[in-house]
Design an enzyme around this catalytic site. Structure first.
Site, PDB file in Angstrom:
ATOM      1  N   HIS A 137       5.760  -2.990  -0.151  1.00 43.41           N
ATOM      2  CA  HIS A 137       5.521  -3.871  -1.294  1.00 43.41           C
ATOM      3  C   HIS A 137       6.771  -3.984  -2.166  1.00 43.41           C
ATOM      4  CE1 HIS A 137       5.306  -0.442  -4.056  1.00 43.41           C
ATOM      5  NE2 HIS A 137       4.400   0.133  -3.280  1.00 43.41           N
ATOM      6  N   CYS A 169       4.354   4.928  -0.550  1.00 45.25           N
ATOM      7  CA  CYS A 169       4.571   3.569  -0.029  1.00 45.25           C
ATOM      8  C   CYS A 169       6.056   3.333   0.240  1.00 45.25           C
ATOM      9  CB  CYS A 169       4.075   2.535  -1.041  1.00 45.25           C
ATOM     10  SG  CYS A 169       2.276   2.389  -1.111  1.00 45.25           S
TER      11      CYS A 169
END
Length: 406
Positions: free
Chosen positions: A305, A323
């Protein structure tokens, strides 16, 4: 008058043919039989000759079958429809070429209980990545997994080796040995009508799902160099500065290491609220932040992301909660490119992606994967023509967990 050395008023072959007994075709089920189990199918056998032609009609369609190499037997390829009437016409030919015809008309039993395909991933006409698995869910438990697995046919414009693996009694997944060839059309045909999935439980309807393998998208993410190299159809398309999990753990059981291994894109969303797991508001380590351009790669809260901040980490060190953060431009580009089933291969961490975390199926060795099938053997997809599908691209992952990391 000269006398011929050899003469006859009829050849030996013609005399033999004249004496040849009539051929006969024996059909099972026999004429007039009722309440036939649909999973038993149709068999035709020839005596005193070979089969010339077999046609089976019923359940609103012509039944496919296979003729043996010696042409002495014929067997239906798939199971029959429950509660249907079938007519079989078989012709057999003897040594003299004489044709005899046999017929049978019978009915199959109705299904006491039924099982059906309740859901399939990917979606109809979806364009997906080269790593895309086929996931089938059934609406009731399957006890006779071998019979169901035999009924599952995968067709593709470019043949490829793959295998089924049962995850539960209601879910089975197909993955390829390597990846799908890019730009391939694929069809799943579940010949479930008449399959005996369990005692007194039969499939009553076939199921077909078509989709397309799009361009090859492979992201090679190194969390040693903090770079993601994205390849499109084998060519380097973009290099993106990234930042992975900071490592370590906290007292709440949270592991801040990004998982290494072959991940598959499970879906994408333009924005996701990410919340620290097991940590309450106002406690140390708590976060609740909106994160943009999210591509999900596991069920343990991992996404690629747009970085929510700490821009100096990108391309330099790992600062996230697990992440893979990307630059603003890189995240938007990758988000637009991404399709479910794309390959994201992450290296450089000490935490290994488990095969059942998300779609980490390529983490399992091929031979082990094959052993998880009821038939315990690979299959090659059936080659088809070059028909294409109209692509659709779902964005939200199927059954997304509560996002955890950023």
């Amino acid at each position: 008058m000269p006398i011929a050395a050899c003469s006859s008023d009829g050849s030996a072959a013609s005399q033999s043919a004249a004496k040849a007994p009539d051929a006969a075709a024996t059909i099972t089920p026999a004429n007039g039989v009722k309440k036939v189990r649909p999973d038993k199918g149709v068999q035709v056998a020839a005596a005193n000759g070979v089969l010339d032609q077999v046609t089976v009609q019923g359940g609103g369609r012509k039944v496919e079958g296979t003729l043996s190499p010696d042409k002495k037997s014929w067997t239906s390829k798939w199971t029959l429809k429950p509660g249907a009437t079938y007519t079989v016409t078989a012709t057999a030919k003897n040594a003299g070429g004489k044709i005899t015809t046999s017929t049978s008309k019978f009915t199959t039993m109705k299904a006491p209980s039924s099982v059906k395909v309740s859901d399939v991933i990917p979606s109809a006409r979806e364009t997906v990545g080269i790593g895309m698995p086929i996931t089938i869910n059934f609406d009731s438990p399957v006890a006779n997994k071998s019979a169901v697995e035999k009924a599952l046919e995968v067709r593709s414009t470019k043949p490829v080796e793959g295998a089924w693996r049962w995850i539960t009694s209601q879910q089975v997944i197909f993955r390829t040995k390597s990846y799908w060839p890019a730009h391939t059309s694929v069809s799943l045909v579940a010949h479930m009508s008449g399959v005996r999935a369990a005692a007194k439980v039969y499939g009553t309807k076939d199921f077909t799902r078509t989709f397309k393998i799009g361009a090859s998208h492979v992201a090679k993410v190194s969390l040693k160099t903090d770079k993601s190299k994205v390849y499109v159809d084998g060519k380097l398309a973009k290099t993106i500065s990234v930042s992975g999990g900071m490592g370590g753990a906290d007292s709440h059981g949270n592991d801040f290491r990004t998982t290494s291994g072959v991940h598959l894109a499970m879906g994408k969303m333009p924005e996701v609220w990410m919340t620290s797991p097991n940590i309450k508001k106002n406690e140390p380590g708590y976060y609740h932040e909106l994160v943009l351009n999210d591509v999900q790669i596991s069920n343990s809260g991992e996404y690629l992301h747009r970085s929510p901040g700490e821009w100096d980490c990108l391309g330099n060190r790992n600062c996230s909660h697990g992440c893979v953060r990307q630059t603003v431009a890189g995240a938007l580009w990758f988000y637009k490119l991404s399709q479910r089933g794309d390959v994201i291969n992450i290296t450089g961490t000490t935490r290994k992606l488990e095969w059942n975390n998300g779609w980490g199926y390529y983490q399992m060795p091929w031979k082990t994967w094959v052993k998880g099938g009821a038939l315990k053997k690979p299959v090659t997809t059936v080659a088809t023509g070059g028909a294409t599908t109209t692509p659709t691209t779902p964005t939200a992952p199927s059954g997304s967990p509560t996002p955890a990391h950023s």
